[in-house]
Write a protein that holds these residues in place. Structure first.
Motif, PDB file in Angstrom:
ATOM      1  N   ILE A  58     -23.789 -28.201  60.436  1.00 62.26           N
ATOM      2  CA  ILE A  58     -23.406 -26.836  60.089  1.00 62.26           C
ATOM      3  C   ILE A  58     -23.092 -26.068  61.362  1.00 62.26           C
ATOM      4  O   ILE A  58     -23.621 -26.402  62.426  1.00 62.26           O
ATOM      5  N   PRO A  59     -22.263 -25.078  61.290  1.00 56.48           N
ATOM      6  CA  PRO A  59     -21.489 -24.688  60.127  1.00 56.48           C
ATOM      7  C   PRO A  59     -20.359 -25.673  59.848  1.00 56.48           C
ATOM      8  O   PRO A  59     -19.831 -26.292  60.767  1.00 56.48           O
ATOM      9  N   THR A  60     -20.010 -25.794  58.584  1.00 57.99           N
ATOM     10  CA  THR A  60     -18.862 -26.594  58.166  1.00 57.99           C
ATOM     11  C   THR A  60     -17.986 -25.743  57.263  1.00 57.99           C
ATOM     12  O   THR A  60     -18.473 -25.170  56.292  1.00 57.99           O
ATOM     13  N   LEU A  61     -16.723 -25.665  57.619  1.00 58.66           N
ATOM     14  CA  LEU A  61     -15.742 -24.950  56.817  1.00 58.66           C
ATOM     15  C   LEU A  61     -14.886 -25.991  56.112  1.00 58.66           C
ATOM     16  O   LEU A  61     -14.416 -26.937  56.739  1.00 58.66           O
ATOM     17  N   ILE A  62     -14.720 -25.820  54.814  1.00 61.09           N
ATOM     18  CA  ILE A  62     -13.857 -26.719  54.046  1.00 61.09           C
ATOM     19  C   ILE A  62     -12.756 -25.891  53.408  1.00 61.09           C
ATOM     20  O   ILE A  62     -13.039 -24.978  52.630  1.00 61.09           O
ATOM     21  N   ARG A  63     -11.523 -26.203  53.773  1.00 60.66           N
ATOM     22  CA  ARG A  63     -10.393 -25.581  53.084  1.00 60.66           C
ATOM     23  C   ARG A  63     -10.074 -26.481  51.907  1.00 60.66           C
ATOM     24  O   ARG A  63      -9.560 -27.574  52.052  1.00 60.66           O
ATOM     25  N   LYS A  64     -10.430 -26.016  50.712  1.00 61.17           N
ATOM     26  CA  LYS A  64     -10.229 -26.797  49.496  1.00 61.17           C
ATOM     27  C   LYS A  64      -8.791 -26.690  48.993  1.00 61.17           C
ATOM     28  O   LYS A  64      -8.262 -27.618  48.396  1.00 61.17           O
ATOM     29  N   TRP A  65      -8.195 -25.520  49.184  1.00 63.44           N
ATOM     30  CA  TRP A  65      -6.827 -25.283  48.744  1.00 63.44           C
ATOM     31  C   TRP A  65      -6.147 -24.439  49.786  1.00 63.44           C
ATOM     32  O   TRP A  65      -6.768 -23.516  50.304  1.00 63.44           O
ATOM     33  N   PRO A  66      -4.946 -24.680  50.178  1.00 65.69           N
ATOM     34  CA  PRO A  66      -4.059 -25.706  49.658  1.00 65.69           C
ATOM     35  C   PRO A  66      -4.456 -27.097  50.135  1.00 65.69           C
ATOM     36  O   PRO A  66      -5.120 -27.248  51.154  1.00 65.69           O
ATOM     37  N   GLN A  67      -4.049 -28.059  49.358  1.00 68.44           N
ATOM     38  CA  GLN A  67      -4.297 -29.453  49.686  1.00 68.44           C
ATOM     39  C   GLN A  67      -3.419 -29.862  50.859  1.00 68.44           C
ATOM     40  O   GLN A  67      -2.350 -29.308  51.036  1.00 68.44           O
ATOM     41  N   PRO A  68      -3.782 -30.813  51.676  1.00 68.38           N
ATOM     42  CA  PRO A  68      -4.989 -31.615  51.587  1.00 68.38           C
ATOM     43  C   PRO A  68      -6.209 -30.843  52.090  1.00 68.38           C
ATOM     44  O   PRO A  68      -6.083 -29.886  52.851  1.00 68.38           O
ATOM     45  N   GLU A  69      -7.366 -31.291  51.625  1.00 68.12           N
ATOM     46  CA  GLU A  69      -8.621 -30.686  52.065  1.00 68.12           C
ATOM     47  C   GLU A  69      -8.771 -30.874  53.568  1.00 68.12           C
ATOM     48  O   GLU A  69      -8.463 -31.936  54.098  1.00 68.12           O
ATOM     49  N   VAL A  70      -9.232 -29.820  54.234  1.00 67.56           N
ATOM     50  CA  VAL A  70      -9.444 -29.850  55.678  1.00 67.56           C
ATOM     51  C   VAL A  70     -10.872 -29.418  55.959  1.00 67.56           C
ATOM     52  O   VAL A  70     -11.377 -28.492  55.330  1.00 67.56           O
ATOM     53  N   ARG A  71     -11.511 -30.097  56.916  1.00 70.66           N
ATOM     54  CA  ARG A  71     -12.880 -29.745  57.319  1.00 70.66           C
ATOM     55  C   ARG A  71     -12.920 -29.409  58.797  1.00 70.66           C
ATOM     56  O   ARG A  71     -12.363 -30.136  59.613  1.00 70.66           O
ATOM     57  N   LEU A  72     -13.605 -28.310  59.109  1.00 69.36           N
ATOM     58  CA  LEU A  72     -13.892 -27.932  60.486  1.00 69.36           C
ATOM     59  C   LEU A  72     -15.399 -27.908  60.626  1.00 69.36           C
ATOM     60  O   LEU A  72     -16.086 -27.287  59.814  1.00 69.36           O
ATOM     61  N   ILE A  73     -15.887 -28.554  61.654  1.00 73.24           N
ATOM     62  CA  ILE A  73     -17.333 -28.666  61.833  1.00 73.24           C
ATOM     63  C   ILE A  73     -17.707 -28.150  63.210  1.00 73.24           C
ATOM     64  O   ILE A  73     -17.037 -28.451  64.197  1.00 73.24           O
ATOM     65  N   GLY A  74     -18.773 -27.372  63.263  1.00 70.38           N
ATOM     66  CA  GLY A  74     -19.276 -26.910  64.548  1.00 70.38           C
ATOM     67  C   GLY A  74     -18.937 -25.468  64.816  1.00 70.38           C
ATOM     68  O   GLY A  74     -18.841 -24.666  63.897  1.00 70.38           O
ATOM     69  N   ALA A  75     -18.747 -25.154  66.091  1.00 72.13           N
ATOM     70  CA  ALA A  75     -18.515 -23.771  66.510  1.00 72.13           C
ATOM     71  C   ALA A  75     -17.242 -23.219  65.883  1.00 72.13           C
ATOM     72  O   ALA A  75     -16.146 -23.676  66.177  1.00 72.13           O
ATOM     73  N   LEU A  76     -17.413 -22.255  65.015  1.00 67.00           N
ATOM     74  CA  LEU A  76     -16.281 -21.648  64.318  1.00 67.00           C
ATOM     75  C   LEU A  76     -16.115 -20.193  64.719  1.00 67.00           C
ATOM     76  O   LEU A  76     -15.644 -19.377  63.941  1.00 67.00           O
ATOM     77  N   THR A  77     -16.482 -19.873  65.956  1.00 65.77           N
ATOM     78  CA  THR A  77     -16.380 -18.500  66.409  1.00 65.77           C
ATOM     79  C   THR A  77     -15.084 -18.230  67.169  1.00 65.77           C
ATOM     80  O   THR A  77     -14.793 -17.088  67.483  1.00 65.77           O
ATOM     81  N   VAL A  78     -14.294 -19.258  67.422  1.00 69.36           N
ATOM     82  CA  VAL A  78     -13.018 -19.095  68.116  1.00 69.36           C
ATOM     83  C   VAL A  78     -11.921 -18.939  67.065  1.00 69.36           C
ATOM     84  O   VAL A  78     -11.649 -19.861  66.297  1.00 69.36           O
ATOM     85  N   GLN A  79     -11.307 -17.751  67.024  1.00 71.94           N
ATOM     86  CA  GLN A  79     -10.336 -17.457  65.974  1.00 71.94           C
ATOM     87  C   GLN A  79      -9.172 -18.440  65.946  1.00 71.94           C
ATOM     88  O   GLN A  79      -8.764 -18.872  64.870  1.00 71.94           O
ATOM     89  N   THR A  80      -8.633 -18.799  67.104  1.00 75.33           N
ATOM     90  CA  THR A  80      -7.478 -19.703  67.111  1.00 75.33           C
ATOM     91  C   THR A  80      -7.836 -21.061  66.522  1.00 75.33           C
ATOM     92  O   THR A  80      -7.024 -21.673  65.842  1.00 75.33           O
ATOM     93  N   ARG A  81      -9.036 -21.525  66.749  1.00 76.85           N
ATOM     94  CA  ARG A  81      -9.481 -22.809  66.190  1.00 76.85           C
ATOM     95  C   ARG A  81      -9.566 -22.731  64.661  1.00 76.85           C
ATOM     96  O   ARG A  81      -9.136 -23.626  63.954  1.00 76.85           O
ATOM     97  N   VAL A  82     -10.125 -21.647  64.163  1.00 78.88           N
ATOM     98  CA  VAL A  82     -10.256 -21.474  62.712  1.00 78.88           C
ATOM     99  C   VAL A  82      -8.874 -21.320  62.077  1.00 78.88           C
ATOM    100  O   VAL A  82      -8.587 -21.929  61.050  1.00 78.88           O
ATOM    101  N   LEU A  83      -8.004 -20.523  62.693  1.00 81.23           N
ATOM    102  CA  LEU A  83      -6.654 -20.348  62.157  1.00 81.23           C
ATOM    103  C   LEU A  83      -5.910 -21.680  62.114  1.00 81.23           C
ATOM    104  O   LEU A  83      -5.243 -21.996  61.127  1.00 81.23           O
ATOM    105  N   ALA A  84      -6.021 -22.466  63.164  1.00 83.79           N
ATOM    106  CA  ALA A  84      -5.372 -23.783  63.175  1.00 83.79           C
ATOM    107  C   ALA A  84      -5.957 -24.675  62.089  1.00 83.79           C
ATOM    108  O   ALA A  84      -5.230 -25.398  61.401  1.00 83.79           O
ATOM    109  N   GLY A  85      -7.258 -24.614  61.904  1.00 80.68           N
ATOM    110  CA  GLY A  85      -7.911 -25.413  60.863  1.00 80.68           C
ATOM    111  C   GLY A  85      -7.500 -25.010  59.467  1.00 80.68           C
ATOM    112  O   GLY A  85      -7.451 -25.828  58.550  1.00 80.68           O
ATOM    113  N   LEU A  86      -7.170 -23.731  59.297  1.00 77.27           N
ATOM    114  CA  LEU A  86      -6.695 -23.262  58.000  1.00 77.27           C
ATOM    115  C   LEU A  86      -5.225 -23.612  57.780  1.00 77.27           C
ATOM    116  O   LEU A  86      -4.682 -23.382  56.718  1.00 77.27           O
TER     117      LEU A  86
END
Length: 100
Positions: A58-86
């Motif tokens: 944890i933390p683990t972010l799962i983008r369920k939709w839109p497909q395909p499912e994407v998972r980001l694990i670990g430090a999710l405090t960097v906005q660019t990383r989260v945006l790229a993961g989405l």
């Protein structure tokens, strides 16, 4: 229907998880107002959901939709990383589209 369905698995006793939740909420409110479904799942309260989703860290972010499912694990405090993961490559372009 919303364009994004996201699950965030956290432990509310962890500062890293709290930071990830705050960052994700800020991103979603800024870039996708009203255009997302967010589920915050505290693994202490719902260990069964964490097991069902095969959460290993944890933390683990799962983008369920839109497909395909994407998972980001670990430090999710960097906005660019989260945006790229989405799956958001060009945020400025996306914002201009929403304005029109």
């Amino acid at each position: 229907m919303t364009n994004y369905w996201i699950q965030l698995f956290i432990n509310r006793n962890s500062t890293t998880s709290v930071g990830a939740e705050e960052n994700l909420n800020a991103i979603l409110k800024k870039y996708f107002p009203g255009d997302y479904q967010l589920e915050i799942i505290d693994i202490q309260e719902h260990p069964d959901k964490a097991e069902e989703a095969c959460i290993l860290a944890i933390p683990t972010l799962i983008r369920k939709w839109p497909q395909p499912e994407v998972r980001l694990i670990g430090a999710l405090t960097v906005q660019t990383r989260v945006l790229a993961g989405l799956g958001i490559a060009n945020v400025d372009h996306l914002l201009k589209q929403k304005e029109n």
